[in-house]
Design an enzyme around this catalytic site. Structure first.
Site, PDB file in Angstrom:
ATOM      1  N   GLU A 244       7.592  -5.221   3.591  1.00 48.01           N
ATOM      2  CA  GLU A 244       6.859  -3.950   3.490  1.00 48.01           C
ATOM      3  C   GLU A 244       6.494  -3.388   4.857  1.00 48.01           C
ATOM      4  OE1 GLU A 244       3.150  -4.062   1.302  1.00 48.01           O
ATOM      5  OE2 GLU A 244       2.889  -1.909   1.458  1.00 48.01           O
TER       6      GLU A 244
ATOM      7  N   ARG B  85     -14.381  -9.615 -10.024  1.00 50.61           N
ATOM      8  CA  ARG B  85     -12.985  -9.406  -9.607  1.00 50.61           C
ATOM      9  C   ARG B  85     -12.047 -10.067 -10.625  1.00 50.61           C
ATOM     10  NH1 ARG B  85     -15.519 -10.338  -4.478  1.00 50.61           N
ATOM     11  NH2 ARG B  85     -14.928 -12.543  -4.341  1.00 50.61           N
TER      12      ARG B  85
ATOM     13  N   LYS C 113       9.945  -2.789   0.399  1.00 47.94           N
ATOM     14  CA  LYS C 113       8.832  -1.962  -0.082  1.00 47.94           C
ATOM     15  C   LYS C 113       8.477  -0.945   0.986  1.00 47.94           C
ATOM     16  CE  LYS C 113       4.066  -2.292  -1.775  1.00 47.94           C
ATOM     17  NZ  LYS C 113       3.203  -3.004  -2.706  1.00 47.94           N
TER      18      LYS C 113
ATOM     19  N   LYS D  31       4.554 -11.189  -0.360  1.00 43.98           N
ATOM     20  CA  LYS D  31       4.497  -9.874   0.279  1.00 43.98           C
ATOM     21  C   LYS D  31       3.871  -9.970   1.662  1.00 43.98           C
ATOM     22  CE  LYS D  31       1.246  -6.408   0.267  1.00 43.98           C
ATOM     23  NZ  LYS D  31       0.312  -5.439  -0.307  1.00 43.98           N
TER      24      LYS D  31
HETATM   25  P1  13P Z   1      -0.615   1.218  -2.543  1.00 42.06           P
HETATM   26  O1  13P Z   1       0.378   1.538  -3.633  1.00 42.06           O
HETATM   27  O2  13P Z   1      -2.034   1.491  -2.917  1.00 42.06           O
HETATM   28  O3  13P Z   1      -0.188   1.764  -1.217  1.00 42.06           O
HETATM   29  O4  13P Z   1      -0.603  -0.362  -2.402  1.00 42.06           O
HETATM   30  C1  13P Z   1       0.584  -1.014  -2.397  1.00 42.06           C
HETATM   31  C2  13P Z   1       0.473  -2.196  -1.538  1.00 42.06           C
HETATM   32  O5  13P Z   1       0.701  -3.302  -1.958  1.00 42.06           O
HETATM   33  C3  13P Z   1       0.105  -1.985  -0.134  1.00 42.06           C
HETATM   34  O6  13P Z   1       0.342  -3.151   0.590  1.00 42.06           O
END
Ligand code: 13P
Length: 351
Positions: A188, A52, A230, A143
């Site tokens: 998000e 990773r 987001k 996030k």
């Molecule tokens: P994706 O662009 O693959 O949806 O991932 C963005 C992300 O951070 C989801 O939490």
């Protein structure tokens, strides 16, 4: 507001603006250990702490792509603590490339009681202490992802207001804690594209979710100037028989965002959510062509930025240069899309 608070909001605003700087966007490399294992399994690569690390080091050392197109990188708890092969902290690699390190702080979803099929994101307990630690490790932003599904067929019970409210409240509690600790929250709320719903149902649910989120942000005292949103785009569910044109996605997405997102928000950085690489770029491009917009609009893609480099890398050190080229290409295409300057021709020339 007191002067100290105003200064704090000003500092948060500066970071938020840097995260959505013109021509640049965010690399979401914060897959949990379970999710990255799924990606590696598909490539036949064993998922270990070292593999990773090697994979993510490859991305962060893509000097040109990082410097030109990547404003920030969202990390996972394991990654923010890891060192590159030569002992340099990965966070330092990101900073050296002129990009901002960020951190995923939610702890994933759990089933919501009495609402079968719906989930709520957890992770508020002890969050302030974790934010203090992450800040010391170099995180400038965080996030938290809330997940809202849309019911299958004619099931109108999903999403429920209970699920939307619980998730919006948690997002607002998280965002307030981040700002109080001087960290910019990426907020998000993801409306999933897994179902069989059409684009209008997605737009309708996204509007409901965003209205609720901004109400909760207001009640928790979150400064909109110091956050980045987001969201998902308005797209038909993957199992819907109906497709939508790039123009329709851009038009319906913008209609919802303009109705829900105050102009005080410095930037919107979309998730890709299962769109193909090129679709995610084309949609972002069309949205920016429809400007001028009240906010900067860019990408915060996970899958749509990483699918090509992952495939090219496939766990082999001799593929690092090819994987970095693939990442650089995708990052550049999305960088162009933030200015509405992407063209499908550019994809074919590169192929
Ligand atoms: P994706 O662009 O693959 O949806 O991932 C963005 C992300 O951070 C989801 O939490």
């Amino acid at each position: 507001m007191q002067l100290a608070e105003l200064n704090k909001v000003e500092a948060l605003n500066k970071t938020a603006l840097a995260m959505v700087a013109p021509g640049r966007g965010i690399l979401a490399a914060d897959e949990s250990t379970g999710t990255i294992k799924k990606r590696f399994d598909a490539l036949g690569v064993e998922s270990t702490a070292d593999s990773r690390r090697d994979y993510r080091e490859m991305l962060f050392r893509s000097a040109d792509a990082m410097a030109k197109y990547i404003s920030g990188v969202i990390l996972y708890d394991e990654t923010i603590r890891q060192n590159a092969k030569d002992g340099t902290p990965l966070v330092k690699l990101i900073e050296k490339a002129g990009s901002l390190p960020g951190i995923k702080v939610d702890k994933g979803t759990k089933p919501l009681p009495f609402r079968p099929g719906e989930v709520v994101t957890e992770g508020l307990d002890g969050l302030r202490e974790r934010l203090v630690e992450y800040r010391a490790l170099g995180a400038k932003f965080a996030k938290w992802r809330a997940v809202i599904d849309i019911g299958r067929g004619s099931d109108a019970a999903i999403p429920s207001y209970a699920a939307i409210l619980a998730n919006a409240h948690a997002l607002a509690r998280y965002a307030a804690l981040c700002q109080d600790e001087g960290i910019v929250p990426i907020v998000e709320p993801e409306v999933l594209m897994d179902g069989d719903h059409d684009i209008d149902r997605c737009a309708e649910v996204t509007e409901w979710v965003l209205k609720t989120v901004f109400e909760q942000l207001y009640y928790q005292g979150v400064a909109l100037e110091g956050m980045v949103l987001k969201p998902n785009m308005a797209v038909p569910g993957k199992k819907s028989g109906k497709r939508a044109s790039v123009e329709e996605v851009a038009d319906k997405t913008l209609r919802v965002l303009k109705a829900c997102v105050p102009a005080a928000v410095p930037g919107i950085a979309f998730l890709s959510g299962g769109q193909s690489d090129e679709e995610a770029t084309a949609h972002l491009d069309a949205i920016n062509r429809a400007g001028p917009l009240p906010w900067r609009v860019t990408f915060s893609y996970g899958r749509a930025l990483q699918a090509a480099p992952q495939q090219a890398w496939s766990g082999k050190p001799e593929n690092v240069a090819a994987a970095q080229r693939a990442f650089g290409h995708r990052a550049m295409m999305n960088g162009l899309a933030t200015a509405g300057q992407w063209k499908a021709d550019l994809e074919r020339k590169a192929a």
